[in-house]
Structure formats: C-alpha cells, structure tokens
Design a protein around this motif. Structure first.
Motif, PDB file in Angstrom:
ATOM      1  N   LEU A 235      42.712 -12.417 -51.184  1.00 23.97           N
ATOM      2  CA  LEU A 235      41.985 -11.932 -52.344  1.00 23.97           C
ATOM      3  C   LEU A 235      41.729 -12.921 -52.874  1.00 23.97           C
ATOM      4  O   LEU A 235      40.400 -13.022 -53.026  1.00 23.97           O
ATOM      5  N   GLY A 236      42.190 -14.410 -52.938  1.00 29.22           N
ATOM      6  CA  GLY A 236      41.061 -15.067 -54.162  1.00 29.22           C
ATOM      7  C   GLY A 236      40.115 -15.688 -52.898  1.00 29.22           C
ATOM      8  O   GLY A 236      39.323 -16.496 -53.510  1.00 29.22           O
ATOM      9  N   GLY A 237      40.762 -16.204 -51.162  1.00 33.46           N
ATOM     10  CA  GLY A 237      39.330 -16.369 -50.370  1.00 33.46           C
ATOM     11  C   GLY A 237      38.376 -15.364 -50.401  1.00 33.46           C
ATOM     12  O   GLY A 237      37.211 -15.602 -50.109  1.00 33.46           O
ATOM     13  N   GLY A 238      39.128 -13.956 -50.834  1.00 40.48           N
ATOM     14  CA  GLY A 238      37.307 -13.300 -50.295  1.00 40.48           C
ATOM     15  C   GLY A 238      36.944 -13.557 -51.866  1.00 40.48           C
ATOM     16  O   GLY A 238      35.680 -13.199 -51.313  1.00 40.48           O
ATOM     17  N   LEU A 239      37.981 -13.228 -52.700  1.00 37.31           N
ATOM     18  CA  LEU A 239      37.188 -13.221 -53.580  1.00 37.31           C
ATOM     19  C   LEU A 239      35.499 -14.217 -54.340  1.00 37.31           C
ATOM     20  O   LEU A 239      35.315 -14.127 -54.509  1.00 37.31           O
ATOM     21  N   ALA A 240      35.948 -15.211 -53.620  1.00 28.76           N
ATOM     22  CA  ALA A 240      34.966 -16.831 -54.070  1.00 28.76           C
ATOM     23  C   ALA A 240      34.410 -16.788 -52.737  1.00 28.76           C
ATOM     24  O   ALA A 240      33.704 -17.057 -52.895  1.00 28.76           O
ATOM     25  N   ALA A 241      34.761 -16.029 -51.142  1.00 25.72           N
ATOM     26  CA  ALA A 241      34.011 -16.417 -49.841  1.00 25.72           C
ATOM     27  C   ALA A 241      32.254 -15.573 -51.186  1.00 25.72           C
ATOM     28  O   ALA A 241      31.349 -16.100 -50.946  1.00 25.72           O
ATOM     29  N   ALA A 242      32.623 -14.485 -51.366  1.00 25.12           N
ATOM     30  CA  ALA A 242      31.682 -13.517 -51.855  1.00 25.12           C
ATOM     31  C   ALA A 242      31.197 -13.872 -53.517  1.00 25.12           C
ATOM     32  O   ALA A 242      29.906 -13.724 -52.897  1.00 25.12           O
ATOM     33  N   ALA A 243      31.576 -14.241 -54.322  1.00 24.59           N
ATOM     34  CA  ALA A 243      31.024 -14.632 -54.803  1.00 24.59           C
ATOM     35  C   ALA A 243      30.011 -16.285 -54.792  1.00 24.59           C
ATOM     36  O   ALA A 243      28.845 -15.936 -54.803  1.00 24.59           O
ATOM     37  N   ILE A 244      30.418 -17.000 -53.628  1.00 30.13           N
ATOM     38  CA  ILE A 244      29.804 -17.845 -53.146  1.00 30.13           C
ATOM     39  C   ILE A 244      28.566 -17.209 -52.188  1.00 30.13           C
ATOM     40  O   ILE A 244      27.208 -18.069 -52.295  1.00 30.13           O
ATOM     41  N   VAL A 245      28.302 -16.403 -50.972  1.00 33.38           N
ATOM     42  CA  VAL A 245      27.328 -15.959 -50.881  1.00 33.38           C
ATOM     43  C   VAL A 245      26.528 -15.322 -51.309  1.00 33.38           C
ATOM     44  O   VAL A 245      25.108 -15.082 -51.608  1.00 33.38           O
ATOM     45  N   MET A 246      27.058 -14.483 -52.579  1.00 31.65           N
ATOM     46  CA  MET A 246      25.887 -14.016 -53.726  1.00 31.65           C
ATOM     47  C   MET A 246      25.124 -15.341 -54.353  1.00 31.65           C
ATOM     48  O   MET A 246      24.443 -14.626 -55.818  1.00 31.65           O
ATOM     49  N   HIS A 247      25.671 -16.214 -54.253  1.00 31.24           N
ATOM     50  CA  HIS A 247      24.935 -17.670 -55.541  1.00 31.24           C
ATOM     51  C   HIS A 247      25.628 -17.738 -57.064  1.00 31.24           C
ATOM     52  O   HIS A 247      24.591 -18.028 -57.926  1.00 31.24           O
ATOM     53  N   PHE A 248      26.301 -16.923 -56.655  1.00 29.53           N
ATOM     54  CA  PHE A 248      27.286 -16.708 -58.375  1.00 29.53           C
ATOM     55  C   PHE A 248      28.737 -17.374 -58.012  1.00 29.53           C
ATOM     56  O   PHE A 248      29.915 -17.500 -59.041  1.00 29.53           O
ATOM     57  N   GLU A 249      29.041 -18.975 -57.831  1.00 26.38           N
ATOM     58  CA  GLU A 249      30.019 -19.393 -57.545  1.00 26.38           C
ATOM     59  C   GLU A 249      30.595 -19.987 -59.025  1.00 26.38           C
ATOM     60  O   GLU A 249      32.144 -20.180 -59.066  1.00 26.38           O
ATOM     61  N   LEU A 250      29.361 -20.690 -59.796  1.00 28.78           N
ATOM     62  CA  LEU A 250      29.941 -21.689 -60.765  1.00 28.78           C
ATOM     63  C   LEU A 250      30.123 -19.640 -61.807  1.00 28.78           C
ATOM     64  O   LEU A 250      30.012 -20.303 -62.982  1.00 28.78           O
ATOM     65  N   LEU A 251      30.636 -18.635 -61.855  1.00 27.42           N
ATOM     66  CA  LEU A 251      30.607 -17.281 -62.643  1.00 27.42           C
ATOM     67  C   LEU A 251      31.651 -17.042 -62.259  1.00 27.42           C
ATOM     68  O   LEU A 251      33.128 -16.590 -63.238  1.00 27.42           O
ATOM     69  N   LEU A 252      32.449 -18.076 -61.350  1.00 29.99           N
ATOM     70  CA  LEU A 252      33.786 -17.751 -60.921  1.00 29.99           C
ATOM     71  C   LEU A 252      34.794 -17.935 -61.977  1.00 29.99           C
ATOM     72  O   LEU A 252      35.513 -17.527 -62.354  1.00 29.99           O
ATOM     73  N   PRO A 253      34.239 -20.020 -62.630  1.00 22.99           N
ATOM     74  CA  PRO A 253      35.499 -19.923 -64.064  1.00 22.99           C
ATOM     75  C   PRO A 253      35.161 -19.247 -65.011  1.00 22.99           C
ATOM     76  O   PRO A 253      36.431 -19.528 -65.404  1.00 22.99           O
ATOM     77  N   ILE A 254      34.102 -18.441 -65.280  1.00 20.34           N
ATOM     78  CA  ILE A 254      34.227 -17.632 -66.663  1.00 20.34           C
ATOM     79  C   ILE A 254      35.118 -16.529 -66.115  1.00 20.34           C
ATOM     80  O   ILE A 254      35.490 -16.103 -66.800  1.00 20.34           O
ATOM     81  N   ALA A 255      34.180 -15.883 -65.277  1.00 19.88           N
ATOM     82  CA  ALA A 255      35.339 -14.025 -64.563  1.00 19.88           C
ATOM     83  C   ALA A 255      36.575 -14.156 -64.311  1.00 19.88           C
ATOM     84  O   ALA A 255      37.151 -13.427 -65.215  1.00 19.88           O
ATOM     85  N   GLY A 256      36.402 -15.061 -63.492  1.00 18.95           N
ATOM     86  CA  GLY A 256      38.054 -15.118 -63.557  1.00 18.95           C
ATOM     87  C   GLY A 256      38.520 -16.725 -64.509  1.00 18.95           C
ATOM     88  O   GLY A 256      39.776 -16.951 -63.732  1.00 18.95           O
ATOM     89  N   PHE A 257      38.341 -16.352 -65.376  1.00 16.48           N
ATOM     90  CA  PHE A 257      39.426 -17.722 -66.202  1.00 16.48           C
ATOM     91  C   PHE A 257      40.797 -17.650 -65.859  1.00 16.48           C
ATOM     92  O   PHE A 257      41.534 -18.630 -66.105  1.00 16.48           O
ATOM     93  N   VAL A 258      41.620 -16.463 -66.154  1.00 18.74           N
ATOM     94  CA  VAL A 258      42.547 -16.398 -65.848  1.00 18.74           C
ATOM     95  C   VAL A 258      42.931 -17.251 -64.834  1.00 18.74           C
ATOM     96  O   VAL A 258      43.884 -17.585 -65.249  1.00 18.74           O
TER      97      VAL A 258
END
Length: 319
Positions: A235-258
C-alpha cells in the motif's frame, strides 16, 4: 477519466477485496498464519494473538483485478503496479518467515531495507529518464514546477522509501492503516480527475481505495484478519508511486499527514532515548501512546481517520 470511472473501479475493487479476503481467511487459519503480538505492547492486544495475518494478499489481488477491468493501459500505470507488487513481495517474504515459519526475526533489517532501496532507486531512474516527464517537481502553494536535476533521483527514492515505511508503521490498530489509506487513495483519485493529473495514477488509487474499504469489512475492530507487511508495504509503495506519476509527490505529507505523524513519533522516541535515556511517548508509534493514555482502540482509530479526512480536504484546498 471521469468521476463515474472512479466510482466504478472503487466498487469493483471493493467487491473483489471482500470476496478474496473471505476466501483467504480460512486458508490462513489452516496454514496457522497467526499474528504474533509484541509483549511490550498494550495488554488489550494480547487477545489478538493468532489472528490470521498476510491478508494483504487479497488486497493486492483486488487492486490488480480492478486495474485490469478499468481497461486503461500505460507504461506509467505498469510501473506503479510493478512497484506495488515488488514492495508487496518484500512484505510477503517477511510475513511468511514470521507467521508461517515462526521465525520471529523475519527478513533481516538490511535485507528488507536494501531491497526497498533498490526498488526505489530503479523507479526514480525510470521517472527521471524513461517516463518522458523529466525531473521537474510541482511545488504546492507556489504552484510552480522546479527542475530538481541531479537531485531528482535521490529525492524520489527518498519519498518512496519514507512513505512505504510510514504506512508500515501506521498498521498497528484494527482498521487504522486500511481506513486511512482508503481516504488518502480516494483523495488522489479525485485529484487526478479534477485537476487532469496522470490517468494511470488515478485508476490505481481508485482501485486501492476500493480494496482497502473491502478489506476493512474484516479488518475493523475486532479484526478477523490483519494485512501484515504484505499489505502495508504494498500500500505504501503503490500510493507513493501513484502520487509521483501524477506529480503530486509533495501532497503526500499533507494528505498523508497521519503517516508522517506516525513515522515522526518513532524517530523522536528513538532519538530522545538515545540522547537522554528518556522517552517522549509512552510507546511509539504514537497510536499506542494514545491507547496507553486511556483511549480505547476504536476511539484512537476514529481520531486518526478524522485527521486523515481533514488533511485530505486541506489537500484539495491547496490544489
């Protein structure tokens, strides 16, 4: 891709996850693939000993099935799925050694982390030189793209490693990781449609959201099955990889703050104990601190789900 497509894939993944998990649970019981409980953990968790683990196998199957039915194919989506499967494979071998072979150590730390580094660097190199997207990173708030140049590969590898292990740390209470990841995945799926980001990433995140919700049927308190490292690492690897291909990698620590909060609590605890011999939290990751402070498990999970929802709304506001 449309909101209808998102809804369709979420429903397909949900149904597939419910079905596959219901089939998987008796198999895991037959194999005696039961969870080992940390002796130093909350006493309320002792009753969970023997609960089937490795339930992440069903989630992986559901995600793949939903992506296939989505009938959208691209090299980027294939790359995300490959990362998802490879991290899941690391978790599977670790779980297999621990819960089936009863080897409490599982994979050695250097083996586990070394394999993660290889996968993360390989994916970062693909994104930089073979995806056609270059080495630029979108910066939230400023709404500009900055070319990271030679720093792009180590940056992307770090993002992938950090998020994968942060999700792994979050998987400590019934429904915590599955519910949180369902929310964060749905956020990225909606963002993909609303803001025209990578369609492959959106398809994948829709499938992840549905698979997590389906798994939650059996993983909510009291859990009938745990996802194990098979689930949390994938889940962690897939979520991060998907965010990266969408160019939303810097939204990961915001939406995924938990996830960030869970990882930071462990880092703070370790550093504090090493330097001063004192612990900042009663127990890390921080969800255990709240438990030991008197909150019931369901209350802690509900609190973290609420925080995840708020952070996802903030993420949409930033976009």
């Amino acid at each position: 891709m449309s909101y209808f497509t998102i809804g369709f894939i979420v429903v397909v993944a949900f149904l597939a996850s419910v079905l596959l998990t219901s089939v998987e649970i008796p198999i895991l019981r037959k194999k005696q693939a039961g969870q080992n409980i940390r002796e130093e953990g909350p006493k309320s968790h002792y009753a969970k000993a023997g609960t089937p683990s490795m339930g992440g196998i069903a989630m992986i199957g559901a995600v793949i099935a939903a992506c296939a039915i989505g009938r959208y194919y691209s090299v980027n989506l294939a790359a995300v799925i490959l990362v998802f499967l490879l991290f899941g494979a690391i978790g599977f071998f670790d779980d297999y050694l621990k819960v089936v072979k009863k080897n409490n150590l599982g994979l050695r730390a250097y083996q586990k982390f070394g394999l993660q580094i290889i996968i993360s660097v390989a994916f970062a190199v693909y994104m930089a030189y073979y995806s056609g997207d270059g080495t630029s990173v979108w910066i939230p708030f400023a709404n500009i793209n900055v070319d990271f140049g030679i720093w792009y590969v180590p940056f992307i590898a770090f993002v992938l490693l950090a998020m994968t292990n942060a999700v792994n740390l979050t998987d400590g209470l019934d429904g915590l990781a599955s519910g949180t990841t369902a929310l964060v995945s749905l956020f990225f799926a909606v963002a993909a449609v609303t803001y025209g980001a990578g369609e492959g990433g959106g398809i994948f995140c829709s499938a992840m959201a549905g698979a997590c919700l389906g798994f939650l049927v059996y993983n909510k308190n009291p859990a009938k099955v745990f996802m194990g490292d098979t689930g949390s690492l994938s889940l962690g690897g897939g979520l991060a990889a998907a965010a990266i291909v969408m160019h939303f990698e810097l939204l990961l620590p915001i939406a995924g703050f938990v996830y960030v909060l869970e990882a930071l609590s462990v880092i703070i605890q370790v550093v504090s104990f090493k330097l001063t011999g004192k612990r900042v939290f009663k127990m890390a990751p921080i969800h255990h601190h709240f438990e030991l402070s008197g909150l019931k498990e369901k209350q802690v999970v509900g609190l973290f789900w609420g925080l995840a929802l708020i952070c996802c709304v903030i993420g949409l506001g930033i976009l």
